[in-house]
Design a protein around this motif. Structure first.
Motif, PDB file in Angstrom:
ATOM      1  N   LEU A  92     -32.849 -34.630 -25.904  1.00 30.90           N
ATOM      2  CA  LEU A  92     -32.185 -32.486 -26.308  1.00 30.90           C
ATOM      3  C   LEU A  92     -32.387 -31.615 -25.097  1.00 30.90           C
ATOM      4  N   ALA A  93     -34.257 -32.201 -25.093  1.00 28.91           N
ATOM      5  CA  ALA A  93     -33.878 -30.801 -23.683  1.00 28.91           C
ATOM      6  C   ALA A  93     -33.366 -31.389 -22.582  1.00 28.91           C
ATOM      7  N   TRP A  94     -33.355 -32.227 -22.104  1.00 31.83           N
ATOM      8  CA  TRP A  94     -32.430 -32.824 -20.790  1.00 31.83           C
ATOM      9  C   TRP A  94     -30.994 -32.140 -20.625  1.00 31.83           C
ATOM     10  N   LEU A  95     -30.700 -31.591 -21.832  1.00 38.61           N
ATOM     11  CA  LEU A  95     -29.048 -31.553 -22.355  1.00 38.61           C
ATOM     12  C   LEU A  95     -29.485 -30.301 -21.885  1.00 38.61           C
ATOM     13  N   ARG A  96     -29.717 -29.376 -22.867  1.00 35.81           N
ATOM     14  CA  ARG A  96     -29.951 -28.037 -23.103  1.00 35.81           C
ATOM     15  C   ARG A  96     -30.328 -27.564 -21.849  1.00 35.81           C
ATOM     16  N   ALA A  97     -30.891 -27.844 -21.048  1.00 39.04           N
ATOM     17  CA  ALA A  97     -31.120 -27.537 -19.401  1.00 39.04           C
ATOM     18  C   ALA A  97     -30.101 -27.589 -18.121  1.00 39.04           C
ATOM     19  N   ARG A  98     -29.046 -28.851 -19.474  1.00 42.90           N
ATOM     20  CA  ARG A  98     -28.216 -29.008 -17.913  1.00 42.90           C
ATOM     21  C   ARG A  98     -26.580 -28.215 -18.302  1.00 42.90           C
ATOM     22  N   GLY A  99     -26.897 -27.192 -19.433  1.00 40.49           N
ATOM     23  CA  GLY A  99     -26.041 -26.449 -19.842  1.00 40.49           C
ATOM     24  C   GLY A  99     -25.229 -27.126 -21.277  1.00 40.49           C
ATOM     25  N   ALA A 100     -25.128 -27.946 -21.584  1.00 38.76           N
ATOM     26  CA  ALA A 100     -24.719 -29.001 -22.869  1.00 38.76           C
ATOM     27  C   ALA A 100     -24.884 -28.014 -24.175  1.00 38.76           C
TER      28      ALA A 100
END
Length: 422
Positions: A213-221
């Motif tokens: 979830l953190a990875w996705l948030r950091a990439r603009g998802a």
């Protein structure tokens, strides 16, 4: 071509699909009806203590799961305790595979297994050789019981039934022999380390869902938690999710929810998903003073009055000392018996099986029942295919494929679903 992609569901399949979608260049929006990600393999907080909604085991053959864990910043070498396959019982006996080439390791492990007669060991090696000779295939209507009927009772009790219920969460009398053989092939005989046990040292939330979830948030998802999708419909070349347009959709919800959303879009697919039947898993967390078991996981002899097939020492897996997790797979009879009967039987099993290993009084911390833990993996089961309609694909451990309901099955289905949209 990359475009806008909706992923509905943030269990392990949905998270994997979202990560793969971002990697493929899609603009991803992730929907999840719960407030936290993870689905049936999630973290549960009880009085400030991080537990899991079930004690999950990974194995070395989970290549796609391990790859995606690394992708989102999780180091499997520190997050997981890796050991060769060991089905050790409290008295120290059990099948224990040494490191090395899989066929040789299996033969050595069987030959060294204390408590089996020479005839029993030869019978198992002969049977395994026959399965390998037939490329681990059998008639699709066979159950595991029927496949292994010629094996001595000790082998059924000590190996076949525990492996079957651990891998398929379905009793051997009902479980698909074809799927069981496929699991054996990939786990025990596909390459060095494939059968290694990978036991989480962190909570299931930290193992993949929270980092993903953190990875996705950091990439603009775009992340829409606590949002249950109400409508999914086709409009021209686009799909609309609660009115918002997307070029493609990955449906990664549980089967019942997927059946609801596709009832008018693809009635036959919806009916197939809705027809799946389930098997529960119960986990009983017990505080046993400062007990430390000989190994992080021990196999138990289950029976009519002994519910659990395995016990995990959470103190050796990043949790508090003395916290034991008793896992009851194929648990429908115990769900039917009720909470109090299950707790009483589990505590009695703990005293009987672990006796001299226990240090301190037993105290129940939590009982967690996942009523729809896995689909019931029976012979000839019809599972819904990945493709539902153009640019609408499904992901999840229940989707048509060669594996039972496992984390790796869910992740692989998600990888394949996103790849099919390119």
């Amino acid at each position: 071509m990359p475009g806008t992609l909706a992923v509905i569901g943030a269990g392990w399949a949905g998270l994997a699909a979202a990560v793969e979608g971002v990697r493929a260049g899609h603009a991803v929006t992730l929907y999840e009806m719960a407030g936290e990600p993870g689905g049936r393999a999630r973290e549960v907080r009880v009085d400030g203590l991080a537990l899991d909604n079930g004690q999950h085991i990974l194995i070395g053959a989970y290549t796609q799961t391990l790859r995606l864990m690394r992708e989102v910043g999780v180091d499997p070498e520190t997050a997981l305790l890796r050991t060769p396959l060991r089905l050790t019982e409290p008295d120290g006996r059990g099948l224990q595979l040494p490191p090395g080439p899989p066929i040789a390791a299996f033969a050595i492990g069987v030959w060294r297994r204390a408590g089996w007669s020479l005839g029993e060991r030869i019978a198992l090696l002969r049977a395994a050789s026959g399965w390998a000779w037939r490329s681990f295939r059998c008639a699709p209507q066979l159950t595991v019981d029927e496949l292994t009927r010629a094996l001595p009772a000790a082998l059924q009790r000590d190996l076949i039934e525990p492996l079957c219920v651990a891998a398929l969460n379905t009793p051997a009398a009902q479980a698909s022999a074809a799927v069981f053989l496929r699991v054996l092939r990939d786990a025990l005989f596909s390459g060095p380390g494939s059968a290694d046990l990978l036991l989480p040292r962190v909570s299931l939330g930290e193992l993949f869902p929270a980092p993903a979830l953190a990875w996705l948030r950091a990439r603009g998802a775009t992340l829409r938690l606590s949002t249950r999708v109400q409508t999914l419909e086709r409009q021209g070349e686009a799909w609309r999710v609660d009115g918002d347009a997307f070029d493609a959709v990955v449906l990664a919800t549980p089967p019942g929810e997927a059946a609801r959303l596709t009832a008018t879009i693809a009635p036959s697919w919806s009916a197939c998903a809705a027809a799946l039947r389930y098997e529960p898993i119960v986990t009983v967390y017990v505080q046993a003073g400062d007990t430390r078991l000989p190994e992080a996981m021990l196999a138990l002899q289950a029976g009519s009055q002994a519910p659990a097939q395995f016990v995990f020492d959470r103190g050796q897996l990043g949790g508090p000392a003395g916290l034991l997790a008793f896992v009851i797979s194929g648990a429908q009879p115990w769900v039917d018996a009720g909470r109090e009967a299950t707790l009483e039987a589990t505590l009695q099993q703990a005293r009987t099986a672990l006796g001299p290993l226990l240090r301190g009084e037993l105290r129940v911390r939590q009982l967690i029942t996942e009523k729809r833990a896995t689909f019931r993996c029976v012979p000839g089961l019809q599972r819904p295919p990945a493709t539902i309609a153009p640019a609408l694909v499904a992901a999840g451990d229940h989707i048509e494929g060669p594996y039972p309901a496992t984390i790796e099955g869910a992740v692989r289905s998600a990888v394949a679903a996103v790849a099919s949209l390119r």
